[in-house]
Write a protein that holds these residues in place. Structure first.
Motif, PDB file in Angstrom:
ATOM      1  N   CYS A  17       0.573  -1.424  -0.163  1.00 27.27           N
ATOM      2  CA  CYS A  17       0.207  -0.046  -0.428  1.00 27.27           C
ATOM      3  C   CYS A  17       0.823   0.931  -0.042  1.00 27.27           C
ATOM      4  CB  CYS A  17      -0.701  -0.111   1.501  1.00 27.27           C
ATOM      5  SG  CYS A  17      -2.321  -1.357   1.257  1.00 27.27           S
ATOM      6  N   ASP A  18       1.856   1.297   0.764  1.00 21.93           N
ATOM      7  CA  ASP A  18       3.000   2.679   0.920  1.00 21.93           C
ATOM      8  C   ASP A  18       2.785   2.616  -0.706  1.00 21.93           C
ATOM      9  OD1 ASP A  18       4.159   4.517   2.138  1.00 21.93           O
ATOM     10  OD2 ASP A  18       5.569   3.853   3.061  1.00 21.93           O
ATOM     11  N   ARG A  21       1.162   4.257  -3.257  1.00 21.18           N
ATOM     12  CA  ARG A  21       0.747   5.314  -2.932  1.00 21.18           C
ATOM     13  C   ARG A  21       1.711   6.363  -3.436  1.00 21.18           C
ATOM     14  NH1 ARG A  21       1.345   7.788   3.037  1.00 21.18           N
ATOM     15  NH2 ARG A  21       2.494   7.061   3.539  1.00 21.18           N
ATOM     16  N   HIS A  22       2.961   5.880  -3.221  1.00 18.15           N
ATOM     17  CA  HIS A  22       4.034   6.184  -3.871  1.00 18.15           C
ATOM     18  C   HIS A  22       4.700   6.100  -5.078  1.00 18.15           C
ATOM     19  CE1 HIS A  22       5.973   6.463   0.316  1.00 18.15           C
ATOM     20  NE2 HIS A  22       6.228   7.544  -0.298  1.00 18.15           N
ATOM     21  N   HIS A  23       3.497   5.670  -6.153  1.00 17.73           N
ATOM     22  CA  HIS A  23       3.897   5.058  -7.392  1.00 17.73           C
ATOM     23  C   HIS A  23       4.512   4.366  -7.864  1.00 17.73           C
ATOM     24  CE1 HIS A  23       0.781   7.818  -7.381  1.00 17.73           C
ATOM     25  NE2 HIS A  23       1.155   8.331  -7.538  1.00 17.73           N
ATOM     26  N   HIS A 120      -7.667  -1.829   0.543  1.00 15.28           N
ATOM     27  CA  HIS A 120      -7.038  -0.751   0.095  1.00 15.28           C
ATOM     28  C   HIS A 120      -6.048  -0.944  -1.157  1.00 15.28           C
ATOM     29  CE1 HIS A 120      -6.555   3.383   0.492  1.00 15.28           C
ATOM     30  NE2 HIS A 120      -4.644   2.827   0.561  1.00 15.28           N
ATOM     31  N   LEU A 124      -6.401   1.240  -4.574  1.00  9.00           N
ATOM     32  CA  LEU A 124      -4.513   2.190  -5.331  1.00  9.00           C
ATOM     33  C   LEU A 124      -4.702   0.864  -6.675  1.00  9.00           C
ATOM     34  CD1 LEU A 124      -3.299   2.058  -1.689  1.00  9.00           C
ATOM     35  CD2 LEU A 124      -4.149   3.917  -3.383  1.00  9.00           C
ATOM     36  N   GLY A 407       1.025  10.870   3.671  1.00 12.71           N
ATOM     37  CA  GLY A 407       0.991  11.549   2.408  1.00 12.71           C
ATOM     38  C   GLY A 407       2.083  11.023   2.183  1.00 12.71           C
TER      39      GLY A 407
END
Length: 467
Positions: A17-18, A21-23, A120, A124, A407
């Motif tokens: 997941c981390d 969100r960092h792509h 989640h 994403l 974020g």
């Protein structure tokens, strides 16, 4: 850059997941067919709740759990006492404050935590590749190759989050030193139980002695209880519903408790072990693959989540062009934490709820002070130091700090000082609770919510960021 994550438990799911969100491109695989149905680890510590808030899953975690219940000791059918988890462990209890929004341990079965993280991850755009077992690992100067029964998976980096029996760790020949408590075993599983009232950790005994117990924990939003019982290695019952029933009756002296619908059962030996290194070339170890210990104090799942949270932003930074040696700071910061957790859980295991006092279990006091990423050039530093967890609070405009931190970015806090343009979000903050810094001080908060640097010079902070 692509990262391969091996293992889709809480550690691997948190990391995925981390990275999402960092792509950062990644793949996550697991040899299982899906999320394991058992409760396993069931307590989330305050620091983990903060991590999950940052990742965007706290609302679901709170909806799927409940405050940790009290322990209730029985002598037969008589209730002897009721105590909080802090009272049972002899550890200090926190109170809610602007700096500490979540002071208490949260009860939620591991399968539900994993389901929430998995959902989640799907939101994403990620997915777990189930039924994919890694049987070997090789690497060279340009990447890692994971070998499966159906072929090979190539990645720039591999993170082993595949548990205490990690195939990846064994393939690398990484040492896993420590001890195993050979003379005792712990039985754990999920079962329905009729005949108990109230929501507690029901400690059933026939004589009122906490050391000779059969424990049944209520699970939130579930008809099942988690049962836990430790015993000498030569007195292990049959791993069947009838075996569990006999053990409960023998320990409690009661015939009015009816156990049924056994969902899962496991017998394990308590081991206290950790790796001698967290990184081997392009392979990094996390969670139980790097450290195992007693479940006393509820530290295991939480420590794995912290491993992933520490590592995720560093992998993202390397993808963005940072020196790959940044990944060495993962070992430097997390190995001392694992060593401390092994000591804490062993102490609590040996105390076995007989008191004696213990350090806090909330993990808010974990620090990376004196580590390779901590810079604090003040002549007279206060209680908060570089490397510490960044407390919550309010900005000068009334914005909650945790909202500002949320974020994949660094955040600069300017305490009664101008907000310079250093390429990261900067907000004005008044000196207050949790931040005992002088006016004119800058505090740089890392993407994982730890203080990276504290200085009265914006130029120093700028150089730190460029480094």
């Amino acid at each position: 850059m692509t990262v391969l994550i091996v293992g889709a438990g809480p550690t691997g799911l948190t990391l995925s997941c981390d990275l999402a969100r960092h792509h950062v491109p990644f793949r996550i695989v697991d040899k299982a067919a899906g999320v394991f149905p058992g409760s396993r680890a069931k307590g989330l510590q305050p620091r983990t709740l903060e991590v999950f808030e940052d990742l965007g899953v706290l609302d679901a975690i709170q909806a799927g759990g409940e405050p940790f219940p009290k322990f209730r000791l029985y002598h037969g059918r008589e209730v002897v006492w009721e105590r909080t988890v802090s009272e049972m462990l002899g550890s200090p209890r926190l109170t809610a404050s602007p700096a500490v929004p979540y002071p208490d341990t949260w009860l939620i079965p591991q399968w539900r935590t994993e389901e929430i993280l998995h959902a989640h991850l799907t939101e994403l755009g990620g997915q777990v590749e189930w039924n994919t077992e890694i049987i070997g690992v090789t690497q060279d100067s340009t990447g890692v190759t994971a070998h499966t029964a159906d072929g090979e998976i190539r990645a720039d980096y591999l993170v082993a989050a595949d548990g205490g029996h990690s195939t990846v760790r064994k393939a690398l020949g990484v040492g896993f030193a420590g001890d195993t408590f050979e003379t005792e075993r712990t039985l754990i599983g999920d079962v329905r139980a009729d005949g108990l009232d109230g929501r507690f950790c029901h400690i059933l005994t026939g004589n009122g002695a906490v050391g000779d117990r059969f424990s049944l924990w209520n699970l939130p939003d579930s008809d099942h209880y988690q049962f836990v019982a430790s015993m000498p290695a030569d007195q292990v019952p049959d791993l069947t519903l009838d075996g569990v029933r006999r053990l409960c009756a023998d320990r409690s002296g009661r015939t009015d408790i009816h156990l049924h619908d056994l969902r899962w059962i496991s017998l394990y030996r308590v081991s206290v072990r950790m790796v001698d290194r967290y990184r081997v070339g392009r392979v990094l170890l996390a969670g139980d693959a790097a450290h195992v210990h007693s479940s006393a104090g509820g530290q295991g799942l939480n420590t794995g989540v912290q491993d992933a949270y520490n590592l995720g932003w560093k992998l993202a930074a390397v993808q963005a062009g940072a020196d790959p040696q940044l990944l060495d700071t993962y070992t430097a910061e997390r190995m001392p934490v694992a060593l401390a957790v092994l000591g804490l859980t062993t102490q609590l295991h040996r105390q076995d709820f007989h008191g004696g006092g213990a350090p806090a279990i909330h993990q808010l006091d974990i620090t990376y002070r004196n580590g390779p990423l901590a810079l604090d050039d003040r002549s007279e530093p206060g209680e908060l130091r570089a490397g510490d967890r960044a407390p919550d609070g309010l900005s000068s405009s009334g914005t909650r700090l945790f909202d500002a931190f949320r974020g994949p970015h660094h955040t600069l806090l300017a305490f009664d000082a101008p907000t310079p343009d250093l390429g990261v979000p900067a907000i004005a903050v008044p000196v207050g609770e949790g931040y005992d810094v002088a006016p004119g001080t800058y505090v740089l908060v890392r993407p994982d919510g730890y203080v990276g640097a504290i200085s009265e010079s914006a130029e120093v902070i700028g150089k730190y960021l460029r480094r």
